[in-house]
Design an enzyme around this catalytic site. Sequence first.
Site: not given
Ligand code: ATP
Ligand code: MG
Length: 189
Positions: A130, A14, A91, A136, A147
């Site tokens: 990563r 993403k 999400r 992280r 996750r």
């Molecule tokens: P990547 O960015 O590689 O796709 P990812 O989607 O797990 O990985 P991030 O989007 O950076 O990583 O999110 C990291 C963490 O932040 C999530 O695991 C969650 O705990 C929190 N988080 C981020 N966005 C939301 C959301 N919309 N609702 C709830 N928690 C969130």
């Molecule tokens: Mg990301």
Amino acid sequence: MLNIIIFGAPGSGKGTQSEKLIEHYKLFHISTGDVLRDHIRRGTDLGMTARAFMDQGQLIPDELMIDILASVLDDHHEEAQNGVIFDGFPRTIAQAEALETMLAERGTAVHHVVGLEVPDEELVDRLVKRGLISGRSDDNEETIKKRIEVYHNLTAPLKEFYQERGLYRFIQGTGTIDGIFDEIKKALD
Ligand code: ATP
Ligand code: MG
């Protein structure tokens, strides 16, 4: 105005594809993960709360997350004039419903949901790799698995939510970064 949700599991690419989209379509990027990590770095109250959930691989509670998103939208009204790329939000179904309302109140809507689909084994592989460089705290094997499980339980149902609205664009998220981006452009144009 072009509002895009970039959708997919953790590690689906993403953030990588968002960077290319911002550049190409001149959109404003909102990555909720980046917003939360910034709070953690600055040691805010929100950062302390968020960290506890993130380190467990859990989602931040919907009400809190929805408030955060609304304030980011309002704070960046000017930069968001061409449109927004939502990365990491929504999400959950509750977040998706809240986003519909929030955008409607601002006279706009979601135009496309770009769904990056990648097999689970490859996700784990990518995130473990990563983790070696990202530093992280949630990129370790145990948290990664959690996750991905949370993704299947709470986030994956959004695919159907957006298919019903005719907004879901399937993109195979494996291959080269540029090849995937070409597929995204084809789906959007
Ligand atoms: P990547 O960015 O590689 O796709 P990812 O989607 O797990 O990985 P991030 O989007 O950076 O990583 O999110 C990291 C963490 O932040 C999530 O695991 C969650 O705990 C929190 N988080 C981020 N966005 C939301 C959301 N919309 N609702 C709830 N928690 C969130
Ligand atoms: Mg990301």
